[in-house]
Write a protein that holds these residues in place. Structure first.
Motif, PDB file in Angstrom:
ATOM      1  N   ARG A  52      -9.764  12.651   0.715  1.00 55.16           N
ATOM      2  CA  ARG A  52     -10.044  12.119   2.055  1.00 55.16           C
ATOM      3  C   ARG A  52      -9.710  10.641   2.239  1.00 55.16           C
ATOM      4  N   GLU A  53     -10.448   9.883   1.633  1.00 52.05           N
ATOM      5  CA  GLU A  53      -9.990   8.397   1.378  1.00 52.05           C
ATOM      6  C   GLU A  53      -8.754   8.027   1.191  1.00 52.05           C
ATOM      7  N   MET A  54      -8.140   8.758   0.236  1.00 53.09           N
ATOM      8  CA  MET A  54      -6.584   8.468  -0.245  1.00 53.09           C
ATOM      9  C   MET A  54      -5.652   8.873   1.153  1.00 53.09           C
ATOM     10  N   LEU A  55      -6.129   9.805   1.702  1.00 57.17           N
ATOM     11  CA  LEU A  55      -5.136   9.959   2.992  1.00 57.17           C
ATOM     12  C   LEU A  55      -5.406   8.885   4.121  1.00 57.17           C
ATOM     13  N   GLU A  56      -6.597   8.282   4.060  1.00 58.48           N
ATOM     14  CA  GLU A  56      -6.951   7.086   4.750  1.00 58.48           C
ATOM     15  C   GLU A  56      -6.326   5.941   4.647  1.00 58.48           C
ATOM     16  N   ILE A  57      -6.226   5.930   3.327  1.00 59.24           N
ATOM     17  CA  ILE A  57      -5.454   4.729   2.939  1.00 59.24           C
ATOM     18  C   ILE A  57      -3.802   4.809   3.031  1.00 59.24           C
ATOM     19  N   GLY A  58      -3.562   5.986   2.883  1.00 57.27           N
ATOM     20  CA  GLY A  58      -2.092   6.080   2.948  1.00 57.27           C
ATOM     21  C   GLY A  58      -1.755   5.905   4.585  1.00 57.27           C
ATOM     22  N   ARG A  59      -2.459   6.494   5.335  1.00 59.19           N
ATOM     23  CA  ARG A  59      -2.312   6.103   6.948  1.00 59.19           C
ATOM     24  C   ARG A  59      -2.345   4.596   7.320  1.00 59.19           C
ATOM     25  N   HIS A  60      -3.123   3.836   6.545  1.00 61.20           N
ATOM     26  CA  HIS A  60      -3.264   2.431   6.807  1.00 61.20           C
ATOM     27  C   HIS A  60      -2.244   1.592   6.404  1.00 61.20           C
ATOM     28  N   LEU A  61      -1.765   1.944   5.147  1.00 61.50           N
ATOM     29  CA  LEU A  61      -0.916   1.296   4.589  1.00 61.50           C
ATOM     30  C   LEU A  61       0.539   1.334   5.039  1.00 61.50           C
TER      31      LEU A  61
END
Lengths: 129, 296
Positions: free
Chosen positions: B99-108
């Motif tokens: 879930r955190e990897m998906l968040e990082i992807g969204r922010h980057l």
């Protein structure tokens, strides 16, 4: 609907495997005129092969006059070389099945039966394709 | 690849050289990808495949030449928004959860299709609370692929995407990838060592040896153009009947000479026969160094 199986070690180009499986299904009556072939997306989703390979196979079948691709609708069988007399359930089909069961019962294995039938086919259908 | 319109290539590499100290990892490297095609990049280890992909992704600045994505010259990062790149080691943060990897992807990423990322993660049956470090190789690849595909790239570079995957994971990754190709028409460049994989997935082929491209083309065309000629044992001048520059590789045995040529040749002398090479025969000949103008 027909489902294609891709044999990764067959040595036969992937698009030809699709062409041959379609021809085979037509001959055996498993595909009939009016039937739809799976879309490229459906084949790709189940086999993981390149979509253009599927389209190439369908173009080949189209060239042979077996199928027709209608834009937006899909690819459909328009001619089936198979005839009812060639089906597994036909008279000839039943007779062949009976012979094979008998051959098996008498101890012939698969390779022997294949060699034997192939030899007779070569003999009887000599000169025909 | 040579018959595409000059302006339409999604990825064009022009005379690129990349030097590390005194060694050239890429030298005079040129090619362009055909729009919408899946192209295989094949070459021995150390041929420069990973360097080329990293340069196209804007992670390296070529010493010479230029790389264009959708007609724009690649500069240093951030990489071109239309370009997706999946490195060989599939870089993910091991201690983070899915879930955190998906968040990082969204922010980057400026362009991020969250619904698509979710759909791909669901299709892979990934548990969003699981830590990346505990995922299997296949699951990690599918997560990394979801993160790249959520950027909705028009050009996708994959560095050995299927290496180290078990057969089921490989099939699933292939299915995801090829479905994406059907749905988006994106252009893909993938490196691989497995010729069976290439025959199934790729329409075009690039062979890279010693930092430059020694063979490029549509696979069907490459197959149709090359010929294997087998004839009696000959000395060097026994091949004079072949057109200048047509010889890719010559193999000599005591009483037999086998020649791979890159074009159909005219009438053969007595004792010679011609046949169709397999993709493997062609690729292996080029990997051994054939086709570099070393001639007869």
């Amino acid at each position: 609907m027909i489902e294609f199986r891709i044999d990764r070690r067959a040595g036969l180009p992937t698009y030809l495997q699709i062409v041959q499986q379609t021809r085979q299904a037509l001959l055996l009556g498993r595909l009939r005129v009016g039937d739809q072939l799976p879309t490229a997306r459906e084949v790709v989703a189940s086999t993981g092969i390149n979509p253009n390979t599927v389209l190439k196979a369908y173009r080949e079948l189209d060239r042979e006059g077996l199928v027709e691709t209608r834009v937006g609708a899909g690819t459909f069988v328009i001619a089936a070389p198979g005839r009812a007399v060639a089906a597994q359930e036909s008279e000839a089909g039943e007779a062949l099945g009976a012979w094979l069961r008998q051959a098996k019962a008498s101890g012939l294995d698969r390779a022997e039966v294949e060699a034997l039938t192939k030899a007779w086919i070569e003999d009887i259908y000599r000169g025909e394709r | 690849m040579t018959d595409t319109l000059v302006d339409s290539s999604p990825l064009r590499v022009v005379e690129v050289g990349q030097r590390y100290g005194r060694k050239w990892a890429l030298r005079g490297c040129s090619f362009e990808l055909r729009p919408g095609a899946v192209t295989a990049l094949v070459g021995p280890n150390g041929a420069g495949k990973s360097t080329l992909m990293a340069a196209a992704a804007g992670l390296l600045r070529p010493t010479q030449g230029r790389i264009e994505v959708q007609g724009e010259v690649v500069t240093a990062s951030p990489s071109h928004p239309d370009l997706g790149y999946l490195a060989q080691d599939k870089p993910l943060y091991r201690q983070y959860r899915v879930r955190e990897m998906l968040e990082i992807g969204r922010h980057l990423n400026a362009r991020w299709d969250a619904a698509h990322a979710d759909a791909l993660v669901d299709a892979a049956n990934l548990d969003r609370d699981q830590r990346v470090g505990t995922l299997s190789g296949g699951q990690r690849t599918r997560l990394a692929l979801a993160l790249v595909l959520a950027r909705r790239p028009r050009v996708l570079l994959l560095d050995e995407p299927l290496a180290d995957l078990d057969p089921l994971a490989r099939l699933e990754v292939q299915q995801t990838l090829m479905t994406e190709v059907v749905d988006t028409g994106m252009t893909v460049l993938m490196s691989s060592h497995i010729l069976g994989e290439i025959a199934e997935l790729c329409e075009d082929l690039l062979v890279m040896v010693g930092g430059s491209i020694t063979l490029s083309g549509v696979i069907d065309t490459v197959l149709a153009q090359h010929r294997v000629l087998v004839g009696p044992g000959t000395g060097p001048d026994g091949l004079d009947f072949l057109p200048e520059g047509s010889v890719v590789e010559v193999q000599r045995a005591a009483r037999q000479t086998t020649v791979l040529v890159d074009r159909p040749v005219g009438p053969l002398p007595i004792g010679w026969s011609s046949s169709d090479p397999t993709l493997e025969e062609i690729v292996v000949a080029y990997l051994r160094g054939g086709g570099q103008g070393t001639g007869r």
